[in-house]
Design an enzyme around this catalytic site. Structure first.
Site, PDB file in Angstrom:
ATOM      1  N   LEU A 129       0.834  -1.209   0.000  1.00  0.00           N
ATOM      2  CA  LEU A 129       0.000   0.000   0.000  1.00  0.00           C
ATOM      3  C   LEU A 129       0.866   1.256   0.000  1.00  0.00           C
ATOM      4  O   LEU A 129       0.386   2.355   0.211  1.00  0.00           O
ATOM      5  CB  LEU A 129      -0.950  -0.016   1.206  1.00  0.00           C
ATOM      6  CG  LEU A 129      -1.921  -1.201   1.207  1.00  0.00           C
ATOM      7  CD1 LEU A 129      -2.790  -1.178   2.461  1.00  0.00           C
ATOM      8  CD2 LEU A 129      -2.805  -1.195  -0.045  1.00  0.00           C
ATOM      9  N   SER A 132       5.985   3.735   1.638  1.00  0.00           N
ATOM     10  CA  SER A 132       7.163   4.512   1.217  1.00  0.00           C
ATOM     11  C   SER A 132       6.744   5.815   0.529  1.00  0.00           C
ATOM     12  O   SER A 132       7.271   6.881   0.843  1.00  0.00           O
ATOM     13  CB  SER A 132       8.069   3.676   0.312  1.00  0.00           C
ATOM     14  OG  SER A 132       7.366   3.133  -0.777  1.00  0.00           O
ATOM     15  N   ASP A 176       3.218   5.607  -7.380  1.00  0.00           N
ATOM     16  CA  ASP A 176       2.830   5.662  -5.968  1.00  0.00           C
ATOM     17  C   ASP A 176       2.780   7.099  -5.459  1.00  0.00           C
ATOM     18  O   ASP A 176       1.833   7.508  -4.789  1.00  0.00           O
ATOM     19  CB  ASP A 176       3.815   4.856  -5.119  1.00  0.00           C
ATOM     20  CG  ASP A 176       3.877   3.402  -5.541  1.00  0.00           C
ATOM     21  OD1 ASP A 176       3.064   2.998  -6.396  1.00  0.00           O
ATOM     22  OD2 ASP A 176       4.740   2.677  -5.017  1.00  0.00           O
TER      23      ASP A 176
HETATM   24  P1  ADP Z   1       5.694  -0.378   1.002  1.00  0.00           P
HETATM   25  O1  ADP Z   1       5.048  -1.404   0.126  1.00  0.00           O
HETATM   26  O2  ADP Z   1       4.962  -0.253   2.309  1.00  0.00           O
HETATM   27  O3  ADP Z   1       5.919   0.913   0.314  1.00  0.00           O
HETATM   28  P2  ADP Z   1       8.552  -0.359   1.003  1.00  0.00           P
HETATM   29  O4  ADP Z   1       9.548  -1.417   1.300  1.00  0.00           O
HETATM   30  O5  ADP Z   1       8.564   0.276  -0.326  1.00  0.00           O
HETATM   31  O6  ADP Z   1       7.132  -0.985   1.359  1.00  0.00           O
HETATM   32  O7  ADP Z   1       8.723   0.820   2.069  1.00  0.00           O
HETATM   33  C1  ADP Z   1       8.718   0.519   3.448  1.00  0.00           C
HETATM   34  C2  ADP Z   1       9.858   1.253   4.132  1.00  0.00           C
HETATM   35  O8  ADP Z   1       9.585   2.675   4.161  1.00  0.00           O
HETATM   36  C3  ADP Z   1      10.034   0.865   5.581  1.00  0.00           C
HETATM   37  O9  ADP Z   1      10.824  -0.287   5.724  1.00  0.00           O
HETATM   38  C4  ADP Z   1      10.708   2.105   6.172  1.00  0.00           C
HETATM   39  O10 ADP Z   1      12.094   2.101   5.867  1.00  0.00           O
HETATM   40  C5  ADP Z   1      10.054   3.237   5.384  1.00  0.00           C
HETATM   41  N1  ADP Z   1       8.880   3.750   6.094  1.00  0.00           N
HETATM   42  C6  ADP Z   1       7.592   3.684   5.696  1.00  0.00           C
HETATM   43  N2  ADP Z   1       6.765   4.277   6.598  1.00  0.00           N
HETATM   44  C7  ADP Z   1       7.557   4.712   7.602  1.00  0.00           C
HETATM   45  C8  ADP Z   1       7.331   5.385   8.863  1.00  0.00           C
HETATM   46  N3  ADP Z   1       6.095   5.737   9.264  1.00  0.00           N
HETATM   47  N4  ADP Z   1       8.403   5.667   9.630  1.00  0.00           N
HETATM   48  C9  ADP Z   1       9.648   5.329   9.233  1.00  0.00           C
HETATM   49  N5  ADP Z   1       9.929   4.694   8.095  1.00  0.00           N
HETATM   50  C10 ADP Z   1       8.915   4.380   7.278  1.00  0.00           C
HETATM   51 MG    MG Z   2       7.087   1.123  -1.461  1.00  0.00          MG
END
Ligand code: ADP
Ligand code: MG
Length: 385
Positions: A129, A132, A176
């Site tokens: 979702l 990032s 995104d």
């Molecule tokens: P997604 O599918 O949720 O986008 P990603 O691997 O692309 O998965 O991104 C997730 C990463 O983004 C986490 O591992 C972290 O490093 C960072 N991240 C996302 N939300 C937060 C948050 N609220 N606080 C800190 N880091 C975050």
């Molecule tokens: Mg992502």
């Protein structure tokens, strides 16, 4: 939402020992249709969801950026003058990478004040979702405001993408961030990934008595890097042999020629992208002219194409989709890059619990870990709260 806004204000005070000056937020997103079409410069149709990442911010007078997150132990700190992709690591590469990327798009980082940022989120991490894009977009709108940079939303989307590509090192497209920045309540964002032109498409789920159910299989897509790169390579090879700049330049009328010129596997990869682009266009027309009850078959066909032609589904996703379809969903498909992650099902409101029970039962029967299920609605894009 009010809870998490209170959380960041309190978290900011606890972490930095003073009051914050403002709160900004940005949503995660779900892709309704248009998978693996973005890097082929085609069409996507995501929408911003009612789960957000929220940032509380206070300015500093010493040119230092400090970022803290509810889900991280350490506070990351760097002086703005030292921002560079190779100096950024871990989760803080997302927010600090955005600050760096704003400079790459022309912001005068030598002339801006420092800032403390505290971040919290209701977007599940790693569920497809786009937590990032949510963190990137929330930080981008916050810094754009307090640094008075005046960038428009399209530019801020490219800032977030640049941060993710260069500071984090993930070769992701523009979808995104565009959804997170351009979304509107009850609308999807129809994005042309070549021109970056976008328009809002009314979803009308509630009026039609429908809801969008997310079925997160919990299957990690971290091992997908190789598969994702291999799919990109196949698409590039197909485009090269067919002598087009990108697969965007092909339509379904070109498929007979493609079948003659390509090996079977490359042909099926190309067919997925070409037919998926057409399905996005058809979905936009169906939503505009007939409403969401008319898009079920397109969602179903998208799943079959990803399963059989692009080969990026996994048994858990197929089971989620088939069980939802067999229990009253209007349409269902895996969503996201594939090899794990979540499926979506468009379901009549009164039939949601039946589908949830059926999916739980089917997963148990197959010995799969229990999936997480929840509904999402289309929400507004990043904003100052
Ligand atoms: P997604 O599918 O949720 O986008 P990603 O691997 O692309 O998965 O991104 C997730 C990463 O983004 C986490 O591992 C972290 O490093 C960072 N991240 C996302 N939300 C937060 C948050 N609220 N606080 C800190 N880091 C975050
Ligand atoms: Mg992502």
């Amino acid at each position: 939402m009010s809870d998490i806004r209170d959380d960041v204000v309190a978290g900011f005070e606890e972490t930095f020992g003073r009051a914050s000056e403002g709160v900004w937020s940005a949503p995660g997103r779900v892709n309704l249709i248009g998978e693996h079409t973005d890097y082929n410069l085609g069409f996507v149709l995501p929408f911003a969801i009612n789960r957000r990442t929220v940032v509380a911010l206070g300015l500093r007078d010493d040119g230092v950026l400090r970022v803290a997150s509810e889900f991280a132990d350490e506070v990351a700190e760097i002086s703005i003058a030292e921002l560079a992709p190779e100096r950024l690591h871990g989760w803080s590469a997302y927010p600090l990478g955005v600050a760096w990327a704003l400079g790459q798009f022309g912001a005068d980082l030598a002339g801006v004040p420092g800032a403390d940022l505290y971040i919290a989120s209701t977007v599940p991490v790693g569920a497809g979702l786009s937590s990032s894009a949510a963190i990137e977009s929330a930080v981008a709108v916050a810094l754009n405001d307090v640094w008075q940079l005046g960038f428009d939303r399209q530019t801020l989307a490219r800032v977030g993408q640049l941060a993710e590509n260069k500071a984090v090192g993930a070769p992701t497209g523009i979808m995104d961030q565009s959804a997170s920045l351009l979304g509107r309540e009850d609308h999807a964002v129809f994005l042309d990934c070549r021109s970056l032109e976008s328009s809002l498409v009314p979803l009308g789920f509630a009026e039609a008595g429908l809801e969008l159910l997310i079925i997160d299989t919990g299957v990690s897509h971290s091992h997908a890097t190789g598969g994702y790169a291999a799919r990109r390579a196949s698409c590039e090879q197909g485009a090269r042999i067919l002598e087009v700049d990108s697969l965007r330049d092909l339509t379904v009328d070109d498929l007979p020629r493609a079948r003659n010129l390509l090996d079977d596997e490359t042909f099926r990869r190309v067919r997925h992208v070409v037919t998926e682009n057409q399905r996005v266009l058809d979905t936009v027309i169906a939503l505009r002219e007939s409403g969401p009850l008319a898009i079920g078959e397109l969602l179903d066909a998208s799943h079959i194409s990803m399963r059989d032609d692009f080969e990026i589904s996994v048994p858990e996703l197929d089971l989620a989709v088939e069980t939802a379809q067999a229990n009253g969903a209007i349409g269902a498909r895996m969503t996201g890059g594939g090899f794990g992650g979540a499926a979506i099902a468009l379901v009549p409101s009164e039939g949601i619990s039946r589908i949830q029970v059926a999916v739980d039962g089917a997963f148990a029967e197959h010995g799969f870990a229990q999936p997480t299920m929840f509904t999402v609605t289309a929400a507004s894009g990043a904003a100052r709260d």
